[in-house]
Design an enzyme around this catalytic site. Structure first.
Site, PDB file in Angstrom:
ATOM      1  N   GLN A 102       0.831  -1.208   0.000  1.00  0.00           N
ATOM      2  CA  GLN A 102       0.000   0.000   0.000  1.00  0.00           C
ATOM      3  C   GLN A 102       0.869   1.263   0.000  1.00  0.00           C
ATOM      4  O   GLN A 102       0.613   2.223   0.739  1.00  0.00           O
ATOM      5  CB  GLN A 102      -0.955  -0.016   1.195  1.00  0.00           C
ATOM      6  N   SER A 103       1.881   1.277  -0.835  1.00  0.00           N
ATOM      7  CA  SER A 103       2.808   2.414  -0.885  1.00  0.00           C
ATOM      8  C   SER A 103       2.163   3.665  -1.481  1.00  0.00           C
ATOM      9  O   SER A 103       1.695   3.645  -2.632  1.00  0.00           O
ATOM     10  CB  SER A 103       4.023   2.024  -1.732  1.00  0.00           C
ATOM     11  N   ASN A 104       2.179   4.743  -0.713  1.00  0.00           N
ATOM     12  CA  ASN A 104       1.724   6.040  -1.243  1.00  0.00           C
ATOM     13  C   ASN A 104       2.758   6.597  -2.213  1.00  0.00           C
ATOM     14  O   ASN A 104       2.420   7.325  -3.146  1.00  0.00           O
ATOM     15  CB  ASN A 104       1.542   7.039  -0.099  1.00  0.00           C
ATOM     16  N   ALA A 106       4.614   4.829  -4.286  1.00  0.00           N
ATOM     17  CA  ALA A 106       4.441   4.180  -5.586  1.00  0.00           C
ATOM     18  C   ALA A 106       3.301   4.851  -6.355  1.00  0.00           C
ATOM     19  O   ALA A 106       3.431   5.134  -7.554  1.00  0.00           O
ATOM     20  CB  ALA A 106       4.155   2.690  -5.393  1.00  0.00           C
TER      21      ALA A 106
END
Ligand SMILES: *Cc1c(COP(=O)(O)O)cnc(C)c1O
Length: 364
Positions: A102-104, A106
């Site tokens: 859940q990388s912001n 990325a």
């Protein structure tokens, strides 16, 4: 101690003409670096008066870096302004980056690449082991895919730098010119975005006549805090900066921030010295681990949603808020008048964690 205190301009950290003129000098230095405009800047600085009244401590403010505008916003946008300009300078046509599922970072990188007409590959490391359908496909992952990024998974504990290098080799073999952005965009180039934020915030507070005593935010891959440490040192601000950790233990987090802040000042070419005591992290709010919800985070996030109409995220800003609120209650900020929370964004991740919040259903 008393002697030096009398020598310090009491308005040093926000409202003095000297601080503002140092901000102008810093802006000139920053203008030497290539930058593409991606964010809606300056972001607002707003009071949180209902929360302040409820907690009964210092007056609380929020610096709205959740409103940077790129794909629902967040702190990575400021870093990407410098990183994407560097990628363009290197003739890149494809961006490679990595992060947690859940990388912001990325998501904002995928959006920046789309905006600039570049391809984007994101490698997502499974740091939590969750098989929840929302966690692995919704929230930021949904948005990565909407922005046209090629998304692939790697197991938890993979050497993600090696994974990115390997992919870069493959893409070069296909005639592409890839550019690797490290996790979180945290290197001396990306951290310039938060040097710029320190300048922006001090100028903004000064224009409002606001004396900021402390600045608090969530710290992970260290670029945000390192940029702020470097920028505030360049302005000679004595604002009390505190990072709330979301992953590493305190000693490790502080060492990462200190090292990157030094390298950022070197990259900036600023003849400014910092010491380890300029870097403060509190890593008591991580809970069971990175990306794993805590009770304190859930309570803090719900409180802000209900008292201020603001959204935070379960992985970073929610744990940062938990730290802020708990430290206010423990008297950490006693004697301070104004405390600013830097909202680093991330609420898109909420849709990857719908079950973390025990919410009532419809009322019939
Ligand atoms: C990445 C991120 C952070 C941490 O910033 P770093 O520069 O990695 O320390 C904080 N909040 C949110 C919402 C983030 O996405």
């Amino acid at each position: 101690m008393a002697v030096t205190e009398t020598l310090v301009d009491p308005h040093e950290n926000g409202t003095s003409d000297l601080a503002v003129s140092r901000c102008k000098d810093l802006a000139i230095q920053l203008a030497e670096f290539p930058r593409v405009s991606l964010g809606h800047l300056p972001t607002p600085l707003e009071p949180m008066d209902r929360l302040s009244a409820l907690l009964g401590g210092p007056r609380l403010w929020v610096k709205r870096d959740d409103c940077t505008g790129l794909s629902s916003g967040g702190n990575k946008t400021r870093k990407l302004e410098y990183l994407m300009a560097d990628a363009q300078k290197h003739g890149a046509d494809t961006i490679i980056t990595q992060g947690a599922t859940q990388s912001n970072h990325a998501r904002q990188t995928a959006a920046a690449a789309a905006r600039l007409g570049m391809g984007c590959h994101v490698l997502l490391e499974d740091r939590t082991g969750s098989n929840d359908e929302n966690y692995i496909m919704n929230g930021n992952v949904l948005l990565d895919r909407l922005h046209g990024a090629t998304v692939s998974k790697r197991g938890g504990g993979s050497d993600m730098n090696v994974e990115m290098e390997t992919l870069a080799g493959t893409l070069r073999g296909e005639g592409k010119t890839p550019y690797i952005i490290p996790g979180g965009g945290s290197n001396p180039i990306g951290a310039l975005g938060y040097v710029n934020c320190a300048r922006e915030l001090v100028e903004q507070a000064s224009a409002m006549g606001l004396h900021m005593d402390a600045l608090v935010h969530a710290t992970g891959s260290a670029g945000t805090q390192a940029g702020l440490v470097a920028g505030l040192a360049a302005i000679k601000s004595d604002i009390h900066l505190l990072g709330i950790g979301v992953r590493a233990p305190r000693e490790k987090q502080e060492a990462m921030v200190y090292d990157l802040a030094r390298r950022t000042l070197e990259h900036l070419g600023a003849p400014v010295d910092i010491t380890p005591s300029d870097v403060r992290a509190n890593c008591d709010y991580v809970g069971a681990g990175y990306g794993v919800p805590t009770e304190g985070m859930v309570a803090a996030l719900k409180l802000l949603a209900e008292t201020e109409g603001l959204l935070f995220d379960p992985v970073y800003s929610g744990k940062g808020l938990d730290g802020l609120i708990d430290l206010i209650r423990k008297g950490y900020f006693d004697g301070m008048s104004n405390v600013v929370f830097l909202h680093t964004g991330g609420s898109a991740a909420l849709f990857g964690y719908p079950d973390a919040f025990d919410l009532p259903g419809y009322v019939t």
